[in-house]
Design a protein around this motif. Sequence first.
Motif, short mmCIF file in Angstrom:
data_model
loop_
_atom_site.label_atom_id
_atom_site.label_comp_id
_atom_site.label_asym_id
_atom_site.label_seq_id
_atom_site.Cartn_x
_atom_site.Cartn_y
_atom_site.Cartn_z
N SER A 1 0.82 -1.27 -0.07
CA SER A 1 -0.01 -0.08 0.05
C SER A 1 0.83 1.23 0.03
O SER A 1 1.80 1.42 0.76
CB SER A 1 -0.95 -0.08 1.01
N SER B 1 -5.57 1.48 -5.68
CA SER B 1 -4.41 0.75 -6.27
C SER B 1 -5.15 -0.39 -7.13
O SER B 1 -6.10 -0.99 -6.77
CB SER B 1 -3.69 -0.03 -5.25
N GLN B 2 -4.49 -0.54 -8.43
CA GLN B 2 -5.07 -1.60 -9.23
C GLN B 2 -4.99 -2.92 -8.65
O GLN B 2 -5.92 -3.73 -9.00
CB GLN B 2 -4.32 -1.62 -10.47
N PHE B 3 -4.19 -2.91 -7.51
CA PHE B 3 -4.01 -4.27 -7.14
C PHE B 3 -4.90 -4.73 -6.09
O PHE B 3 -5.00 -5.65 -5.35
CB PHE B 3 -2.39 -4.42 -6.21
N GLU B 4 -5.63 -3.73 -5.45
CA GLU B 4 -6.55 -3.78 -4.29
C GLU B 4 -8.18 -3.97 -4.98
O GLU B 4 -8.93 -4.00 -4.10
CB GLU B 4 -6.64 -2.58 -3.60
N LEU B 5 -8.13 -3.77 -6.14
CA LEU B 5 -9.53 -3.83 -6.77
C LEU B 5 -10.02 -5.43 -7.02
O LEU B 5 -9.72 -6.18 -8.03
CB LEU B 5 -9.60 -3.31 -8.03
N ALA B 6 -10.52 -6.14 -5.97
CA ALA B 6 -10.78 -7.50 -6.04
C ALA B 6 -11.81 -7.90 -6.84
O ALA B 6 -12.04 -9.08 -7.33
CB ALA B 6 -11.22 -7.92 -4.51
N TYR B 7 -13.09 -6.91 -7.27
CA TYR B 7 -13.78 -7.45 -8.02
C TYR B 7 -14.20 -6.19 -8.77
O TYR B 7 -14.15 -4.84 -8.26
CB TYR B 7 -15.25 -7.83 -7.55
N GLN B 8 -14.72 -6.16 -10.05
CA GLN B 8 -15.10 -5.20 -10.88
C GLN B 8 -16.45 -5.43 -11.47
O GLN B 8 -16.44 -6.44 -12.38
CB GLN B 8 -14.11 -4.83 -11.73
N THR C 1 -12.51 1.34 -15.32
CA THR C 1 -11.34 1.63 -14.48
C THR C 1 -10.47 2.63 -15.76
O THR C 1 -10.53 2.33 -16.80
CB THR C 1 -10.58 0.56 -14.31
N SER D 1 5.39 -11.41 -5.35
CA SER D 1 4.75 -11.41 -4.26
C SER D 1 5.20 -10.81 -3.03
O SER D 1 6.55 -10.45 -3.13
CB SER D 1 4.84 -13.05 -3.83
#
Length: 172
Positions: A93, A119-126, A132, A163
């Motif tokens: 983050s 953050s694009q890495f925190e977008l779990a569902y769209q 976007t 990771s």
Amino acid sequence: MKRLASWVAVVVLLFAVATPARVQPRVRIGVFDSRGIVIAYGHSAAFRAQMQQFRAQFEKAKAANDAKLLAELEAKAQTQQMLLHLQGFSIGSVSEILANFKDEVAAVAKQANVSAVVSQFELAYQDPNVETVDITEALAKKLNDSPNIPEMIAELKKEKPLSMLEALRIKD
């Protein structure tokens, strides 16, 4: 009476068919690659000033021969380096960084006409009604307007983030 009921049914059916279905408006969300944000910040005058202040504290503690404070500052520096690895090489983050640039984030969001920034890495569902918009470069430019930053961001986007475990294993 049957005929009237039939006509009413036909009129209701025609009205239902003729009325367009409600179209949900698309929601626009601004997304960013957190690695690009930390790269821009890490090369900024604001970060350099923060590091100069830290070095001054360290030198003052060293001159005072304050072993306790020196140990605390060294531990803080090591933790800060791990955090930078998580942010710069993984998906860590950057919310603490962006919290210092609230007005700039709001300006980029307004310019991009987005309702939220994440953050694009925190977008779990769209949901399909969500669009976007990549605002990485625009945000990075607000943190550091160096002409090298867009090229650096373009290069990092070619690579998949490590990771978090891999990032924590990085040794300097």
